[in-house]
Design a protein around this motif. Structure first.
Motif, short mmCIF file in Angstrom:
data_model
loop_
_atom_site.label_atom_id
_atom_site.label_comp_id
_atom_site.label_asym_id
_atom_site.label_seq_id
_atom_site.Cartn_x
_atom_site.Cartn_y
_atom_site.Cartn_z
N SER A 67 12.21 5.91 3.29
CA SER A 67 10.96 5.83 3.70
C SER A 67 10.43 5.03 4.12
CB SER A 67 9.94 6.93 3.27
OG SER A 67 10.60 8.56 3.13
N GLN A 115 4.31 1.13 -1.21
CA GLN A 115 4.69 1.70 -2.15
C GLN A 115 4.37 1.80 -3.22
OE1 GLN A 115 6.28 -2.34 -3.21
NE2 GLN A 115 8.54 -1.38 -4.49
N ASP A 116 2.81 1.76 -3.32
CA ASP A 116 1.58 1.67 -4.73
C ASP A 116 1.42 3.73 -4.30
OD1 ASP A 116 1.44 -0.12 -5.31
OD2 ASP A 116 -0.40 -0.83 -4.25
N ALA A 117 1.69 4.17 -3.30
CA ALA A 117 0.78 5.95 -2.54
C ALA A 117 2.36 6.38 -2.72
CB ALA A 117 1.33 5.50 -0.89
N GLY A 118 4.00 5.35 -3.69
CA GLY A 118 5.02 6.33 -4.02
C GLY A 118 5.66 6.82 -3.43
N LEU A 119 5.97 6.00 -1.56
CA LEU A 119 6.58 6.65 -1.09
C LEU A 119 8.28 5.72 -1.20
CD1 LEU A 119 6.27 7.33 1.86
CD2 LEU A 119 6.82 5.27 2.96
N GLY A 120 9.38 6.56 -1.25
CA GLY A 120 10.51 6.19 -1.30
C GLY A 120 11.46 5.30 -0.29
N ARG A 121 12.10 4.23 -0.91
CA ARG A 121 12.89 3.83 -0.35
C ARG A 121 13.21 3.55 0.95
NH1 ARG A 121 17.58 0.35 -3.89
NH2 ARG A 121 15.96 0.27 -5.19
N HIS A 139 0.85 -1.18 -0.35
CA HIS A 139 -0.07 -0.04 0.12
C HIS A 139 0.61 0.96 0.03
CE1 HIS A 139 -3.13 2.44 1.28
NE2 HIS A 139 -2.67 3.48 2.35
#
Length: 330
Positions: free
Chosen positions: A85, A77-83, A75
């Motif tokens: 974070s 990762q799909d929201a675009g969270l960086g590695r 979830h």
């Protein structure tokens, strides 16, 4: 420390889970000695996790399985969270569930097999000596301000503005001279300055105390600040604080960071954007000058030598010099 303000759109976390979270945050703050900033970061990460679980019929901690945790990461990762974070949130989850197991709140740790993504190894931004000289020269120049009574024309700086400029000089000189973290800088008291030994008593991460040296330029800036500029800003709220804000209270992290961020932006020829750039810079310059790696580790207050070793990769000039000296076919 409040945990009673769920994020907008996030399912409400149950009272039992909130209480466990509150207990864990108290453990971090009072038993492990974590800073308030660190505890707030943990709270944010764990609220994200508990909110996700509450919406997946796994609100009870004993109902959480590895599949739920992997779903949470997907979830994010799909929201675009960086590695980076993502790695921090995984660390927060693993530490939290390991604690619940030790406290016998759970019979098994659902996060035991949770894997963090490999962190990207980025070399820090480092200033050249000429850039440091320009930054430290410009940071101490008082900025005239436009005054209404003079029709908007720029007047000479007031006594308080001149005092702030001296304080800014101290910030820059100490950060470069001693490689302090910005949080270490703002917690310094006047009594932490040892002029005889030309050293600072610093309380670092994990409440570890160390003595850090500073040079003659920093000494001159500190003496000017303490003898002439600090009394201009000091109030009853100043207490023992070494560095003060414009209202006389202890300078905070945000204010100190803004001073350096503006100075770096003014340079115009560097991608460095915050005070940690000066910490990176002094570490690199020390190693370039031949300082021992373990001495630099102690100087910076690193718990692991591996963290300090990152700086050995920064200077191409230092690598070339070592190559020319050591390689038979250089």
């Amino acid at each position: 420390m409040s945990t009673r303000h769920p994020d907008s759109g996030t399912p409400e976390i149950g009272p039992e889970q909130l209480q466990v979270l509150e207990d864990y945050l108290g453990y971090l703050l009072y038993q492990r000695g974590r800073s308030e900033n660190t505890v707030r970061a943990y709270e944010s990460d764990l609220r994200s996790l508990l909110g996700y679980l509450a919406g997946r019929s796994a609100a009870g901690l004993d109902q959480v399985r590895i599949e739920h945790l992997r779903g949470w990461l997907g979830h994010l990762q799909d929201a675009g969270l960086g590695r980076t974070s993502m790695a921090r949130k995984i660390s927060a989850a693993k530490n939290f569930f390991a604690w619940t197991l030790r406290e016998k709140l759970l019979d098994e740790d659902p996060a035991l097999r949770l894997q963090a993504p490999k962190k990207e190894r980025r070399l820090p931004q480092v200033l050249q000596p000429s850039q440091v000289e320009r930054l430290l020269r410009d940071i101490k120049i008082p900025q005239p301000v436009a005054r209404a009574e003079s029709g908007g024309a720029a007047d000479l700086p007031s006594e308080r503005e001149a005092a702030v400029a001296v304080r800014n000089q101290v910030i820059g000189e100490i950060l470069y001279a001693s490689g302090l973290r910005i949080s270490e800088l703002v917690t310094l008291d006047v009594a932490d300055v040892d002029f005889e030994r030309r050293a600072l008593r610093v309380l670092g991460k994990g409440n570890k105390e160390r003595m850090v040296p500073f040079g003659l330029p920093a000494q001159r800036a500190l003496q000017l600040w303490l003898d002439h500029a600090r009394p201009v800003l000091a109030t009853d709220a100043s207490d023992r604080a070494l560095l003060l804000g414009v209202r006389g209270g202890r300078l905070n992290v945000r204010q100190a960071r803004d001073v350096i961020a503006k100075a770096l932006h003014k340079l115009g020829d560097t991608a460095a954007s915050g005070p940690h750039a000066l910490r990176h810079t002094v570490a690199t310059h020390l190693l370039d000058g031949g300082a021992d790696l373990r001495a630099v580790q102690e100087f910076l207050g690193h718990s692991s030598l591996a963290t300090t070793q990152l700086y050995t990769h920064v200077s191409v000039d230092r690598l070339r010099q070592s190559y020319r000296q050591a390689h038979p076919r250089a």
